[in-house]
Design a protein around this motif. Structure first.
Motif, PDB file in Angstrom:
ATOM      1  N   PHE A 134       0.833  -1.213   0.000  1.00 18.54           N
ATOM      2  CA  PHE A 134       0.000   0.000   0.000  1.00 18.54           C
ATOM      3  C   PHE A 134       0.861   1.255   0.000  1.00 18.54           C
ATOM      4  N   ALA A 159       2.946   2.101  14.894  1.00 21.48           N
ATOM      5  CA  ALA A 159       3.954   2.418  13.873  1.00 21.48           C
ATOM      6  C   ALA A 159       3.777   3.834  13.344  1.00 21.48           C
ATOM      7  N   MET A 179       8.026   4.395   5.794  1.00 25.05           N
ATOM      8  CA  MET A 179       7.276   3.365   6.527  1.00 25.05           C
ATOM      9  C   MET A 179       8.008   2.036   6.522  1.00 25.05           C
ATOM     10  N   THR A 185       3.866  -3.688  10.418  1.00 25.53           N
ATOM     11  CA  THR A 185       3.838  -5.107  10.048  1.00 25.53           C
ATOM     12  C   THR A 185       3.027  -5.345   8.771  1.00 25.53           C
ATOM     13  N   SER A 186       2.612  -4.282   8.110  1.00 27.13           N
ATOM     14  CA  SER A 186       1.821  -4.377   6.873  1.00 27.13           C
ATOM     15  C   SER A 186       0.477  -5.057   7.101  1.00 27.13           C
ATOM     16  N   GLY A 188      -2.359  -3.691   7.397  1.00 23.57           N
ATOM     17  CA  GLY A 188      -3.397  -3.065   6.582  1.00 23.57           C
ATOM     18  C   GLY A 188      -4.600  -2.580   7.362  1.00 23.57           C
TER      19      GLY A 188
HETATM   20  S1  SF4 Z   1      -0.217  -1.481   8.199  1.00 25.76           S
HETATM   21 FE1  SF4 Z   1      -0.731  -2.037  10.336  1.00 25.76          FE
HETATM   22  S2  SF4 Z   1       1.213  -1.796  11.440  1.00 25.76           S
HETATM   23 FE2  SF4 Z   1       1.446  -0.710   9.483  1.00 25.76          FE
HETATM   24  S3  SF4 Z   1       0.890   1.409   9.929  1.00 25.76           S
HETATM   25 FE3  SF4 Z   1      -0.972   0.373   9.190  1.00 25.76          FE
HETATM   26  S4  SF4 Z   1      -2.008  -0.339  11.067  1.00 25.76           S
HETATM   27 FE4  SF4 Z   1       0.109   0.168  11.629  1.00 25.76          FE
END
Ligand code: SF4
Ligand code: SF4
Length: 914
Positions: A134, A159, A179, A185-186, A188
């Motif tokens: 993303f 994060a 990022m 941790t991806s 999403g």
């Molecule tokens: S993908 Fe998950 S860990 Fe990464 S910024 Fe978004 S909510 Fe936080």
């Protein structure tokens, strides 16, 4: 409560907000910062309404609903102020309406007549495209805070946050870095909640034709997911979460959210194939099934089946029925043998049930979580979120692991024992509990047996001796015992993973843990329990359905009355004795006891220990029928390949780690000629039966997965009240659920154990491992999983974004060892054991102890940890010792090209020097 919104009456429960009333009626009202699953933030001020008798235009999200309220969303003053707020909000967006049709902003802006240019933004912001799935496009961000709340409060990761002040404020990560350099941790979660598309998947969006609620195909947590199905029948990458009645409660990890792409992989096998003169040839289903049936019929009695813990309960049930009814054998097993067979066996002996006793929600109620040999952040990420939530509620967190896992950073106590010394540790804890009067003697007296014999077995396990064996300070052992026995509030949950089980003394390790739960009575009430975290999505269900050689479906024993019951149902009695477990089947290939195998959705030539040996064994088979989505190492040796449907292409059920049976639904048709596993197995069964002269009547004439489920429910008492129709109506239910009006069982053992009394079983500290380091092989190898890959990687290696996140095999080693070896992070190294070697890249970390290394068992660039591991196994449960073997490391000077080591893994030859 009754109130009126825009002249329409609505009824609400106490505690609801005016926005709930608006949404109940489906009245369109902007609510940009409100995540439907979360408490209101009140940040965007776009849900303004008018309420009779109330001054101003309050935000509906923060306004408690009251009896008799008269609310208007169309009142001129409310509409005027709201429009002004929206106009300011859109001035933050470079295109004024959110990105690519993702945004709710665009719709709200249009509805409020704000087409055309708005205010001009004063600042321009960089887009961060460093994550594989993303982007963070800050020019489409309205600073509503939904993403930072999702990351912080939901995932408990933190994060991203709001950086800067005033009109330079933006979403970002610590130090204003990319990022990709953060702890993200991806998962999403932020992408799923963003109302403007500022956080959006990289995949180009396509119109969504329909949404299908189903269950994640990866781990045993069993999160509910909603598959977005595009017009072109492909699954959209942005899967959203299912309703909160499912086990995930709106949380997903990177694999559940983004990693369904393997379903559309170009190398899916979509036609049945038979091998002739060493070459695969596509053939018709009739031809392939006849060839497979011919081969299996030739070896009735010298046959074994490996069922899939990734397939549905219904698939598994039909496979074991083929074995028991047609092939006259109980030689059927699945991957539980390789992950939790000691847990299941020990729990069956001590409690009479081999399943997790509590629900996931109990982790958030407990006052103490003791997490042993499990890296939930990598293996069961949504469970790890619950652990982090428990921490914020003040629960004591004890992490016991030879490897410093992510959770250790937040734990109250981190215990790092030497590998293979768990029994000494837990027996010493038990002694502290007894010596300090922390035992629950009422529970012991009323609910258990074998106490005195067990107590006597603890005599030698003083704290001093345990410290000498485990390397753990005595004070830490005592502290863990005190917190587990007497948590600050509620009860304690005992949670363990394969760090406990994958040892030659796995069964003793499991018993030493279960004894702790019995002596403290920490089970049978909310906020307590015992939980082996199950690996694959349906490893629980595969065992429940009967794909184990030691028991019939529902763990029923081979005893006369049960055998008679199955004979009445199936028209043939199953053989009255246990069959071979998978590790014995592999050995049986060498000694001729097994000459034909049916392998469904598994790849033993990646998951078995000592792969060179396993390959030699499987290659001996006269007939190997493989049923899968992809060609893989095991299938390469096969004689017939039967193409199966993926999870998103079939109906059925999975059962997760908390015993919750959940629906799996077809979202897209299978590609080419692929078919659901249950259909293929039933067709195969009929053809084998004909060849061996067996009349199976209509035993395999199934029309649907639901019909199979009904048969299973009739034969398994603890599932007797379940059906597809009920699961569709009520959502996932936890067994035991014996009758149609039974609500399911959130926690086991409230009043009794299935075996009557809970049984203490003395646990013996045997040698730490079958193979320990020596001068030739001075390091201890530990294996496990990665967050970004699943198991051997058959599915995740086909998801580009995951490969981007974890493209190569990394070997974690301690900096002190690395210094001696002269290697740095990123350097190519070779790891060798007495059985084989592999090439990977060094990753220096203090997460492993000096003298130990860690390698994930995903196969990347031709390297797989199981070329190194030892096939020595626990004599009782037969689980191999994946967690400990001796290896050596050397720096590799070979050229490195495009992220791969030029010198690929080389199997050890028999005449190689050790
Ligand atoms: S993908 Fe998950 S860990 Fe990464 S910024 Fe978004 S909510 Fe936080
Ligand atoms: S935690 Fe497990 S079940 Fe949940 S989304 Fe991730 S892989 Fe799927």
């Amino acid at each position: 409560m009754k109130l009126v919104v825009d002249d329409r009456p609505v009824e609400l429960d106490p505690g609801a907000t005016v926005l709930d009333a608006v949404n109940r009626l489906g009245v369109p009202l902007p609510q940009l910062c409100k995540d439907p699953d979360r408490a209101p933030l009140g940040a965007c001020r776009t849900c303004l309404v008018h309420v009779e008798g109330m001054r101003g235009t309050p935000a509906a999200c923060h306004l408690p609903a009251r009896e008799g309220m008269i609310v208007s969303t169309t009142h001129p003053e409310a509409a005027r102020v709201r429009t002004a707020v929206l106009d300011l909000t859109r001035s933050m967006l470079s295109d004024g309406e959110g990105r690519n049709g993702f945004g709710q902003v665009g719709a709200a802006v249009t509805r409020h007549g704000l087409a055309g240019p708005g205010f001009t933004a004063l600042h321009h912001f960089e887009t961060d495209a460093s994550k594989s799935f993303f982007v963070l496009d800050r020019e489409a961000c309205i600073l509503c805070g939904r993403c930072t709340t999702a990351c912080d409060d939901v995932q408990k990761i933190g994060a991203i946050s709001m950086l800067g002040r005033g009109d330079t404020m933006k979403v970002g990560v610590a130090g204003d870095a990319l990022m990709s350099a953060s702890v993200c941790t991806s998962c999403g979660q932020c992408v799923a909640t963003c109302p403007t598309g500022a956080l959006r998947p990289k995949e180009v969006p396509a119109p969504i034709a329909r949404r299908v609620e189903t269950t994640c195909p990866y781990c045993g947590v069993g999160c509910g997911i909603t598959l977005n199905v595009r017009d072109d029948h492909r699954l959209a990458v942005m899967a959203d979460d299912a309703p909160a009645n499912q086990s995930s409660e709106g949380m997903l990890c990177v694999k559940g959210r983004f990693a369904t792409g393997f379903v559309h992989a170009r190398d899916r096998i979509v036609r049945p194939m038979v091998k002739r003169e060493g070459q695969w040839h596509p053939v018709s289903w009739d031809e392939a099934l006849d060839a497979a049936a011919e081969g299996l019929a030739r070896h009735r009695g010298r046959f074994g089946a490996l069922a899939s813990a990734k397939a549905t309960n219904e698939d598994g049930y039909v496979i074991q029925k083929l074995c028991r009814v047609v092939m006259d054998t109980n030689n059927v097993d699945h991957c539980t043998r390789l992950c939790h067979s000691p847990s299941v066996e020990a729990m069956l002996v001590s409690m009479g049930s081999g399943a997790t006793s509590n629900s996931y929600i109990d982790y958030e109620r407990a006052g103490c979580l003791m997490i042993v040999g499990a890296d939930a952040s990598a293996n069961h990420p949504v469970i790890a979120i619950r652990f982090r939530r428990a921490m914020t509620r003040g629960a004591r967190i004890i992490v016991i692991n030879p490897k410093r896992v992510e959770l250790c950073d937040q734990a109250d106590l981190f215990i790092q024992p030497r590998p293979g010394t768990d029994v000494a540790l837990f027996n010493a804890m038990a002694r502290v509990i007894l010596d300090e009067g922390l035992a629950n003697l009422d529970f012991v007296g009323a609910r258990t047996e074998g106490f005195e014999e067990w107590r006597a077995s603890l005599a030698e396990f003083t704290l001093e001796r345990a410290e000498a064996i485990t390397g753990v300070p005595a004070a830490d052992i005592a502290q863990a015992a005190r917190w587990y026995a007497r948590p600050p509030f509620a009860g304690s949950c005992l949670i363990w993973g394969m760090g406990i089980t994958q040892h030659t003394n796995g069964i003793h390790n499991a018993h030493s843990l279960l004894n702790l739960s019995l002596v403290t009575g920490q089970l049978g009430v909310p906020g307590s329990g015992i939980s082996p975290l199950r690996g694959q999505n349906n490893v629980q269900g595969c065992g429940d359905a009967g794909c184990i050689p030691t028991n019939l479906p529902g763990y029923q024993h081979y005893e006369p009355t049960t055998l008679a019951k199955f004979e009445r149902a199936w028209g043939a009695a199953p053989p009255p004795r246990p069959g071979l477990v998978v590790t014995e089947m592999v050995e049986g290939c060498l000694d001729g006891a097994v000459q034909a195998m049916y392998v469904v959705g598994e790849n033993p030539l990646l998951s078995e220990p000592d792969l060179n040996h396993a390959t030699k064994a499987i290659a001996q088979l006269d007939c190997l029928v493989v049923q899968d989505l992809f060609m893989h190492e095991t299938a390469e040796l096969g004689h017939v390949f039967l193409p199966a449907a993926a999870f998103a292409e079939k109906e059925g059920t999975f059962t997760n780690s908390e015993r919750r049976v959940q629906r799996v639904r077809a979202a897209v048709p299978p590609p080419g000629e692929a078919r659901p596993d249950w259909w293929i197995t039933a067709e195969l069964a009929k053809r084998v039966a004909r060849r061996v002269g067996l009349d199976v009547g209509r035993q395999f004439d199934f029309d649907s997965a639901s019909q199979i489920f009904d048969e299973m429910a009739r034969l398994i008492p603890f599932m007797g009240g379940l059906s597809h129709e009920r699961l569709d109506r009520e959502g996932g239910l936890q067994w035991p659920c014996p009758t149609a009006d039974h609500p399911g069982t959130p926690y086991l053992y409230a009043d009794s154990f299935p075996r009557g009394l809970g049984r203490f079983v003395p646990a013996v500290q045997t040698a730490a491992a079958a193979e320990l380091p020596d001068p030739d092989y001075p390091f201890v190898l530990n294996t496990g999983r990665l967050l970004y890959h699943w198991h051997g990687g058959t599915m995740t290696r086909r998801v580009e974004g995951l490969l981007e996140l974890a493209p190569r095999l990394e070997v974690a080693l301690h900096p002190a060892d690395a210094r001696r070896l002269g290697v740095e992070t990123g350097d190519p190294i070779r790891v060798s054991s007495r059985r084989g070697d592999l090439d990977g890249f060094a990753r220096l970390t203090e997460a492993v102890r000096p003298g130990a290394i860690f390698i994930p068992f995903v196969k990347l660039a031709d390297s797989a940890a199981n070329f190194l591991t030892n096939s020595a196994h626990d004599p009782s449960s037969k689980i191999p010792e994946y967690k400990v073997c001796a290896v050596r490391i050397e720096a590799v000077r070979a050229a490195v090209s495009s992220g791969r080591i030029a010198a690929a893994r080389r199997p050890r030859q028999e005449n190689d020097s050790p």
